[in-house]
Write a protein that holds these residues in place. Structure first.
Motif, PDB file in Angstrom:
ATOM      1  N   THR A 168      31.927  32.971   3.501  1.00 35.46           N
ATOM      2  CA  THR A 168      33.137  32.618   2.393  1.00 35.46           C
ATOM      3  C   THR A 168      33.334  33.580   1.637  1.00 35.46           C
ATOM      4  OG1 THR A 168      33.096  30.248   2.981  1.00 35.46           O
ATOM      5  CG2 THR A 168      34.254  31.001   0.844  1.00 35.46           C
ATOM      6  N   TYR A 169      32.014  34.143   1.175  1.00 41.02           N
ATOM      7  CA  TYR A 169      31.684  35.231   0.164  1.00 41.02           C
ATOM      8  C   TYR A 169      30.975  36.242   0.643  1.00 41.02           C
ATOM      9  CZ  TYR A 169      33.169  31.388  -3.273  1.00 41.02           C
ATOM     10  OH  TYR A 169      33.899  30.469  -3.626  1.00 41.02           O
ATOM     11  N   HIS A 170      30.996  37.428   0.070  1.00 42.60           N
ATOM     12  CA  HIS A 170      30.356  38.555   0.658  1.00 42.60           C
ATOM     13  C   HIS A 170      28.828  38.447   0.452  1.00 42.60           C
ATOM     14  CE1 HIS A 170      29.267  42.710   1.550  1.00 42.60           C
ATOM     15  NE2 HIS A 170      30.631  42.903   2.041  1.00 42.60           N
ATOM     16  N   GLU A 171      28.611  37.578  -0.555  1.00 47.91           N
ATOM     17  CA  GLU A 171      27.125  37.381  -0.802  1.00 47.91           C
ATOM     18  C   GLU A 171      26.504  36.417   0.472  1.00 47.91           C
ATOM     19  OE1 GLU A 171      29.061  38.037  -4.773  1.00 47.91           O
ATOM     20  OE2 GLU A 171      29.570  36.952  -2.985  1.00 47.91           O
ATOM     21  N   ASP A 172      27.274  35.824   1.115  1.00 46.18           N
ATOM     22  CA  ASP A 172      26.965  35.120   2.203  1.00 46.18           C
ATOM     23  C   ASP A 172      26.497  35.844   3.461  1.00 46.18           C
ATOM     24  OD1 ASP A 172      27.584  32.596   0.965  1.00 46.18           O
ATOM     25  OD2 ASP A 172      29.653  32.643   1.624  1.00 46.18           O
ATOM     26  N   ARG A 173      27.018  37.239   3.288  1.00 42.74           N
ATOM     27  CA  ARG A 173      26.614  38.061   4.595  1.00 42.74           C
ATOM     28  C   ARG A 173      25.112  38.343   4.862  1.00 42.74           C
ATOM     29  NH1 ARG A 173      26.290  43.118   6.600  1.00 42.74           N
ATOM     30  NH2 ARG A 173      27.798  43.910   8.105  1.00 42.74           N
ATOM     31  N   GLN A 174      24.481  38.358   4.184  1.00 47.08           N
ATOM     32  CA  GLN A 174      23.203  38.658   4.241  1.00 47.08           C
ATOM     33  C   GLN A 174      22.369  37.547   5.152  1.00 47.08           C
ATOM     34  OE1 GLN A 174      20.612  40.096   0.986  1.00 47.08           O
ATOM     35  NE2 GLN A 174      18.874  40.200   2.080  1.00 47.08           N
ATOM     36  N   ALA A 175      22.571  36.201   4.301  1.00 45.68           N
ATOM     37  CA  ALA A 175      21.970  35.138   5.126  1.00 45.68           C
ATOM     38  C   ALA A 175      22.605  34.897   6.531  1.00 45.68           C
ATOM     39  CB  ALA A 175      22.392  33.999   4.281  1.00 45.68           C
ATOM     40  N   VAL A 176      23.923  35.242   6.914  1.00 46.30           N
ATOM     41  CA  VAL A 176      24.398  35.088   8.276  1.00 46.30           C
ATOM     42  C   VAL A 176      23.675  36.090   9.048  1.00 46.30           C
ATOM     43  CG1 VAL A 176      26.678  35.377   9.467  1.00 46.30           C
ATOM     44  CG2 VAL A 176      26.777  34.186   7.403  1.00 46.30           C
ATOM     45  N   ALA A 177      23.654  37.361   8.557  1.00 45.13           N
ATOM     46  CA  ALA A 177      23.016  38.530   9.467  1.00 45.13           C
ATOM     47  C   ALA A 177      21.670  37.982   9.726  1.00 45.13           C
ATOM     48  CB  ALA A 177      23.132  39.599   8.722  1.00 45.13           C
ATOM     49  N   ALA A 178      20.712  37.473   8.848  1.00 50.38           N
ATOM     50  CA  ALA A 178      19.353  37.150   8.984  1.00 50.38           C
ATOM     51  C   ALA A 178      19.451  35.940  10.220  1.00 50.38           C
ATOM     52  CB  ALA A 178      18.986  36.436   7.668  1.00 50.38           C
ATOM     53  N   GLU A 179      20.451  34.997  10.261  1.00 52.94           N
ATOM     54  CA  GLU A 179      20.541  33.897  11.180  1.00 52.94           C
ATOM     55  C   GLU A 179      20.871  34.480  12.529  1.00 52.94           C
ATOM     56  OE1 GLU A 179      19.973  30.902  10.792  1.00 52.94           O
ATOM     57  OE2 GLU A 179      19.560  30.482   8.913  1.00 52.94           O
ATOM     58  N   LEU A 180      21.890  35.189  12.580  1.00 54.80           N
ATOM     59  CA  LEU A 180      21.930  35.860  13.909  1.00 54.80           C
ATOM     60  C   LEU A 180      20.840  36.838  14.616  1.00 54.80           C
ATOM     61  CD1 LEU A 180      25.626  37.080  13.034  1.00 54.80           C
ATOM     62  CD2 LEU A 180      24.971  35.259  14.519  1.00 54.80           C
ATOM     63  N   GLN A 181      20.344  37.527  13.600  1.00 56.30           N
ATOM     64  CA  GLN A 181      18.986  38.050  13.947  1.00 56.30           C
ATOM     65  C   GLN A 181      18.063  37.128  14.620  1.00 56.30           C
ATOM     66  OE1 GLN A 181      18.424  41.674  13.837  1.00 56.30           O
ATOM     67  NE2 GLN A 181      16.960  41.076  15.332  1.00 56.30           N
ATOM     68  N   LYS A 182      17.723  35.853  14.108  1.00 58.04           N
ATOM     69  CA  LYS A 182      16.918  35.116  14.524  1.00 58.04           C
ATOM     70  C   LYS A 182      17.448  34.632  15.935  1.00 58.04           C
ATOM     71  CE  LYS A 182      15.543  33.067  10.264  1.00 58.04           C
ATOM     72  NZ  LYS A 182      15.595  31.882   9.024  1.00 58.04           N
ATOM     73  N   LEU A 183      18.650  34.364  16.221  1.00 55.01           N
ATOM     74  CA  LEU A 183      19.188  33.902  17.555  1.00 55.01           C
ATOM     75  C   LEU A 183      18.854  34.898  18.666  1.00 55.01           C
ATOM     76  CD1 LEU A 183      22.496  32.151  16.120  1.00 55.01           C
ATOM     77  CD2 LEU A 183      20.485  30.946  17.178  1.00 55.01           C
ATOM     78  N   HIS A 184      19.274  36.179  18.336  1.00 54.84           N
ATOM     79  CA  HIS A 184      18.865  37.176  19.249  1.00 54.84           C
ATOM     80  C   HIS A 184      17.511  37.274  19.779  1.00 54.84           C
ATOM     81  CE1 HIS A 184      22.878  39.277  19.564  1.00 54.84           C
ATOM     82  NE2 HIS A 184      23.002  39.087  18.558  1.00 54.84           N
ATOM     83  N   ALA A 185      16.759  37.223  18.697  1.00 45.96           N
ATOM     84  CA  ALA A 185      14.983  37.313  18.615  1.00 45.96           C
ATOM     85  C   ALA A 185      14.720  36.075  19.566  1.00 45.96           C
ATOM     86  CB  ALA A 185      14.504  37.272  17.660  1.00 45.96           C
ATOM     87  N   GLY A 186      15.392  34.721  19.388  1.00 50.62           N
ATOM     88  CA  GLY A 186      14.722  33.723  20.098  1.00 50.62           C
ATOM     89  C   GLY A 186      15.478  33.372  21.609  1.00 50.62           C
ATOM     90  N   GLY A 187      16.219  34.623  21.939  1.00 50.05           N
ATOM     91  CA  GLY A 187      16.884  34.530  23.425  1.00 50.05           C
ATOM     92  C   GLY A 187      18.240  33.707  23.465  1.00 50.05           C
ATOM     93  N   VAL A 188      18.799  33.157  22.511  1.00 51.52           N
ATOM     94  CA  VAL A 188      19.773  32.723  22.320  1.00 51.52           C
ATOM     95  C   VAL A 188      21.114  33.584  22.919  1.00 51.52           C
ATOM     96  CG1 VAL A 188      21.739  31.142  21.285  1.00 51.52           C
ATOM     97  CG2 VAL A 188      19.282  30.684  20.833  1.00 51.52           C
ATOM     98  N   TYR A 189      20.809  34.828  22.537  1.00 54.98           N
ATOM     99  CA  TYR A 189      21.855  35.972  22.797  1.00 54.98           C
ATOM    100  C   TYR A 189      21.132  37.197  23.499  1.00 54.98           C
ATOM    101  CZ  TYR A 189      25.052  32.981  20.174  1.00 54.98           C
ATOM    102  OH  TYR A 189      25.962  31.777  19.817  1.00 54.98           O
ATOM    103  N   PRO A 190      21.661  37.891  24.197  1.00 45.97           N
ATOM    104  CA  PRO A 190      20.991  39.102  24.565  1.00 45.97           C
ATOM    105  C   PRO A 190      21.148  39.979  23.451  1.00 45.97           C
ATOM    106  CG  PRO A 190      23.369  39.043  25.376  1.00 45.97           C
ATOM    107  CD  PRO A 190      23.108  37.927  24.545  1.00 45.97           C
TER     108      PRO A 190
END
Length: 305
Positions: free
Chosen positions: A278-300
């Protein structure tokens, strides 16, 4: 079964401070809607319809134009672009001087009508809904009758608020897996003590953290367009007036049809966690969550292979 994913990407992102729909927040610059498309395709969806502003078309062609995803049926994913602009507004309504923003989510879906003859799911471009949500939605779309029924994926309010400012959510009343009412609540705030309240117009109305909310993850049959058209027509004739910020929203239409007994809506739940920007300040947390999903094999490693 054919099913379409409809992505609402024409909003202006005023609180974010930019065009968040195409912000590359994944580890290889992936946009959030790329995750939605990837998850929808592996769930069984066969088409994607992007709802965009006309001036986004060139950008979307660069980002998506020469890419191909293969669906579960072995065919290429069908890709369509619907323009949300003022050309679709009936002649009887005069656009107020100074109005630049679209007319909201109900109008957005109406703009996609020419491209949809199959069951479809509607989502926001700037939200991550989770792999399981698309599986549940696809399966439920196969069960819906042609008329009188819809579905939605519900999320818990406590998992959808932002520490960086207020958010808008469709606050739901759910009984035995069915939506009984929905109220578009435009100013929900998370406080330092963990409490959550509706603070619109100076009030302070506490909201239970486990309240089910809509994140605009709806499933419809094509018959909904008749209801949508009538609802939007009433909005233009009776509510919009000369308000340059007036919006016609999907939760309002659904709530109206529920009250009239003309629609039943099943509420699905996902095992995955929602997150969004919603806010630009949310971006860092979202990027970290996506990184975890890639690292966990949810995504290539990349969605763009």
């Amino acid at each position: 079964m054919k099913a379409a994913l409809v992505i609402m990407a024409a909003g202006l992102g005023s609180r974010y401070g930019g065009n968040k729909q195409v912000d590359g927040v994944g580890p290889r610059g992936e946009m959030l809607m790329e995750y939605s498309i990837y998850d929808a395709v592996r769930a069984g969806f066969t088409k994607v319809v992007f709802i965009i502003k006309p001036d986004m078309r060139e950008l979307m062609d660069r980002l998506w134009g020469d890419r191909t995803l293969i669906t579960k049926t072995g065919e290429p994913l069908e890709v369509c672009y619907a323009m949300q602009d003022f050309t679709s507004i009936p002649d009887y309504y005069t656009i107020p001087a100074g109005r630049t923003k679209p007319f909201g989510t109900a109008h957005a879906v109406l703009c996609a009508r020419p491209y949809l003859s199959e069951p479809f799911c509607v989502i926001n471009a700037d939200d991550y809904y989770g792999v399981d949500a698309y599986r549940a939605m696809y399966e439920e779309l196969q069960r819906l009758p042609r008329q009188g029924r819809a579905t939605m994926v519900g999320y818990l309010l406590k998992n959808t608020v932002s520490a960086n400012g207020t958010v808008s959510r469709g606050v739901c009343r759910v009984e035995d897996g069915w939506l009984r009412g929905i109220h578009e609540t435009l100013k929900i705030q998370l406080f330092p003590d963990g409490s959550i309240a509706d603070v619109a117009e100076g009030q302070h109305r506490e909201l239970a953290p486990d309240t089910v909310v809509s994140m605009n993850f709806w499933g419809f049959m094509p018959s909904i367009f008749q209801e949508l058209e009538a609802y939007f027509d009433h909005f233009l004739r009776c509510e919009a007036g000369d308000n340059i910020k007036a919006e016609c929203l999907l939760p309002g239409m659904v709530g109206d049809l529920l009250e009239q007994g003309r629609l039943e809506v099943s509420v699905l739940h996902s095992a995955d966690r929602w997150f969004g920007m919603t806010y630009h300040e949310d971006r860092q947390a979202v990027a970290a969550e996506l990184q975890k999903l890639h690292a966990g094999g949810v995504y290539p490693p990349t969605l763009r292979a």
